[in-house]
Scaffold this motif. Sequence first.
Motif, PDB file in Angstrom:
ATOM      1  N   SER A   1       0.796  -1.152   0.016  1.00 53.68           N
ATOM      2  CA  SER A   1      -0.112  -0.098  -0.060  1.00 53.68           C
ATOM      3  C   SER A   1       0.661   1.476  -0.096  1.00 53.68           C
ATOM      4  CB  SER A   1      -0.993   0.031   1.359  1.00 53.68           C
ATOM      5  OG  SER A   1      -1.276   1.286   1.426  1.00 53.68           O
ATOM      6  N   GLN A   2       0.534   2.097  -0.744  1.00 60.39           N
ATOM      7  CA  GLN A   2       1.371   3.404  -0.949  1.00 60.39           C
ATOM      8  C   GLN A   2       1.047   4.217   0.166  1.00 60.39           C
ATOM      9  OE1 GLN A   2       1.618   7.116  -3.862  1.00 60.39           O
ATOM     10  NE2 GLN A   2       2.754   5.495  -4.478  1.00 60.39           N
ATOM     11  N   MET A   3      -0.317   4.267   0.568  1.00 61.08           N
ATOM     12  CA  MET A   3      -0.604   5.063   1.752  1.00 61.08           C
ATOM     13  C   MET A   3       0.147   4.602   3.031  1.00 61.08           C
ATOM     14  SD  MET A   3      -2.655   7.493   2.843  1.00 61.08           S
ATOM     15  CE  MET A   3      -1.806   8.012   4.269  1.00 61.08           C
ATOM     16  N   HIS A   4       0.554   3.076   3.194  1.00 56.78           N
ATOM     17  CA  HIS A   4       1.267   2.608   4.359  1.00 56.78           C
ATOM     18  C   HIS A   4       2.615   3.223   4.133  1.00 56.78           C
ATOM     19  CE1 HIS A   4       2.352  -1.209   6.614  1.00 56.78           C
ATOM     20  NE2 HIS A   4       2.474  -0.219   7.567  1.00 56.78           N
ATOM     21  N   GLN A   5       3.072   3.332   2.955  1.00 58.94           N
ATOM     22  CA  GLN A   5       4.565   3.537   2.721  1.00 58.94           C
ATOM     23  C   GLN A   5       4.616   5.141   3.114  1.00 58.94           C
ATOM     24  OE1 GLN A   5       4.950   2.662  -1.711  1.00 58.94           O
ATOM     25  NE2 GLN A   5       6.389   1.074  -1.101  1.00 58.94           N
ATOM     26  N   ARG A   6       3.852   5.666   2.730  1.00 59.61           N
ATOM     27  CA  ARG A   6       3.552   7.406   3.110  1.00 59.61           C
ATOM     28  C   ARG A   6       3.942   7.616   4.659  1.00 59.61           C
ATOM     29  NH1 ARG A   6      -1.239   9.591   0.152  1.00 59.61           N
ATOM     30  NH2 ARG A   6      -0.544  11.437   0.877  1.00 59.61           N
ATOM     31  N   ALA A   7       2.754   6.877   5.280  1.00 64.01           N
ATOM     32  CA  ALA A   7       2.932   6.727   6.624  1.00 64.01           C
ATOM     33  C   ALA A   7       4.241   6.409   7.367  1.00 64.01           C
ATOM     34  CB  ALA A   7       1.655   5.836   7.191  1.00 64.01           C
ATOM     35  N   PHE A   8       4.676   5.325   6.875  1.00 65.66           N
ATOM     36  CA  PHE A   8       6.222   4.905   6.899  1.00 65.66           C
ATOM     37  C   PHE A   8       7.371   5.836   7.009  1.00 65.66           C
ATOM     38  CE2 PHE A   8       9.920   2.457   6.444  1.00 65.66           C
ATOM     39  CZ  PHE A   8       9.884   1.466   7.561  1.00 65.66           C
ATOM     40  N   LEU A   9       6.970   6.555   6.021  1.00 67.24           N
ATOM     41  CA  LEU A   9       7.947   7.636   5.538  1.00 67.24           C
ATOM     42  C   LEU A   9       7.674   9.014   6.572  1.00 67.24           C
ATOM     43  CD1 LEU A   9       8.443   7.458   1.696  1.00 67.24           C
ATOM     44  CD2 LEU A   9      10.130   6.568   3.360  1.00 67.24           C
ATOM     45  N   SER A  10       6.401   9.161   6.910  1.00 70.03           N
ATOM     46  CA  SER A  10       6.125  10.294   7.605  1.00 70.03           C
ATOM     47  C   SER A  10       6.794  10.014   9.100  1.00 70.03           C
ATOM     48  CB  SER A  10       4.704  10.463   7.773  1.00 70.03           C
ATOM     49  OG  SER A  10       4.085  10.934   6.456  1.00 70.03           O
ATOM     50  N   VAL A  11       6.823   8.682   9.681  1.00 76.79           N
ATOM     51  CA  VAL A  11       7.334   8.621  10.925  1.00 76.79           C
ATOM     52  C   VAL A  11       8.915   8.934  10.955  1.00 76.79           C
ATOM     53  CG1 VAL A  11       7.891   6.782  12.416  1.00 76.79           C
ATOM     54  CG2 VAL A  11       5.740   6.762  11.568  1.00 76.79           C
ATOM     55  N   ARG A  12       9.553   8.687   9.763  1.00 74.29           N
ATOM     56  CA  ARG A  12      10.910   8.991   9.555  1.00 74.29           C
ATOM     57  C   ARG A  12      11.270  10.486   9.550  1.00 74.29           C
ATOM     58  NH1 ARG A  12       9.440   4.284  10.168  1.00 74.29           N
ATOM     59  NH2 ARG A  12      11.377   2.893  10.511  1.00 74.29           N
ATOM     60  N   MET A  13      10.291  11.287   8.851  1.00 73.57           N
ATOM     61  CA  MET A  13      10.163  12.690   9.201  1.00 73.57           C
ATOM     62  C   MET A  13       9.899  13.218  10.570  1.00 73.57           C
ATOM     63  SD  MET A  13      10.445  13.869   5.847  1.00 73.57           S
ATOM     64  CE  MET A  13       9.807  15.634   5.595  1.00 73.57           C
ATOM     65  N   LEU A  14       9.125  12.410  11.272  1.00 73.61           N
ATOM     66  CA  LEU A  14       8.992  13.066  12.519  1.00 73.61           C
ATOM     67  C   LEU A  14      10.111  12.631  13.421  1.00 73.61           C
ATOM     68  CD1 LEU A  14       5.384  11.757  13.089  1.00 73.61           C
ATOM     69  CD2 LEU A  14       6.030  14.031  13.194  1.00 73.61           C
ATOM     70  N   ILE A  15      10.906  11.589  13.178  1.00 75.12           N
ATOM     71  CA  ILE A  15      12.011  11.578  14.135  1.00 75.12           C
ATOM     72  C   ILE A  15      13.213  12.591  13.802  1.00 75.12           C
ATOM     73  CG2 ILE A  15      11.574   8.900  14.475  1.00 75.12           C
ATOM     74  CD1 ILE A  15      13.456   8.068  12.723  1.00 75.12           C
ATOM     75  N   GLN A  16      13.071  12.765  12.327  1.00 75.47           N
ATOM     76  CA  GLN A  16      14.213  13.931  12.080  1.00 75.47           C
ATOM     77  C   GLN A  16      13.841  15.062  12.694  1.00 75.47           C
ATOM     78  OE1 GLN A  16      15.293  11.976   7.584  1.00 75.47           O
ATOM     79  NE2 GLN A  16      14.255  14.042   7.663  1.00 75.47           N
TER      80      GLN A  16
END
Length: 216
Positions: free
Chosen positions: A46-61
């Motif tokens: 799911s691309q929505m799942h991928q985008r959420a996964f990447l958003s978490v990386r944005m948050l930890i950054q």
Amino acid sequence: MPLFQTIQFNNTTKILIWEITESFDELYSQVTLKEKTQRRLDGMKSQMHQRAFLSVRMLIQEMGFTDKDLHYDEFGKPYFDCHNHISITHSYHFAAIIISHEKVGIDMELQREKIQRIADKFTDFECDYLDPSSVEEYIKKLTVIWGAKEAIFKIRNEKGISFKDHINVNDFSLNESKTLSSLHFDNLIKDFDVHYQEVQSDNFEGKFTLVYAFEK
């Protein structure tokens, strides 16, 4: 950069919420992933799942960490190689993290009518104070209860814990933002402070419930 909300809970605890409005490519271009994480991302259908996964990386950054700092134990629980505890959640177009010196868990859920149909799967103790006849309040309270149990499960992360049988959420008011909960599992009894609030975006329909818990 849609950092939707930052909550400084206390001196050692911070919650960050990301509103996922970017495309996959926009998010991917802003993060650096280790090889293991890249393989995990590639395996998501799911691309929505991928985008959420990447958003978490944005948050930890946003918190000064990188993907290299984030690890997962054998049960899938995230952790850092430092004194900070982390918990992660995502729901539809939101992702959120909580980072604290304390043991914490976080969950975010869209308020949906269908939660009424599965209420008997995760509530028992709570039935003494829930009122199914007041539908809107019932849905909101069920969402808080589910979120609290999910957050507590993320803290303990032990096989065999039942939301219905082992985690009790005390009565609470939607006009307030805090309640208490307890875990009774095998010979273990643990108490938790639970905090909750509504989250709503102008960009999307629906109300969400954010819940986070601290082990006492």
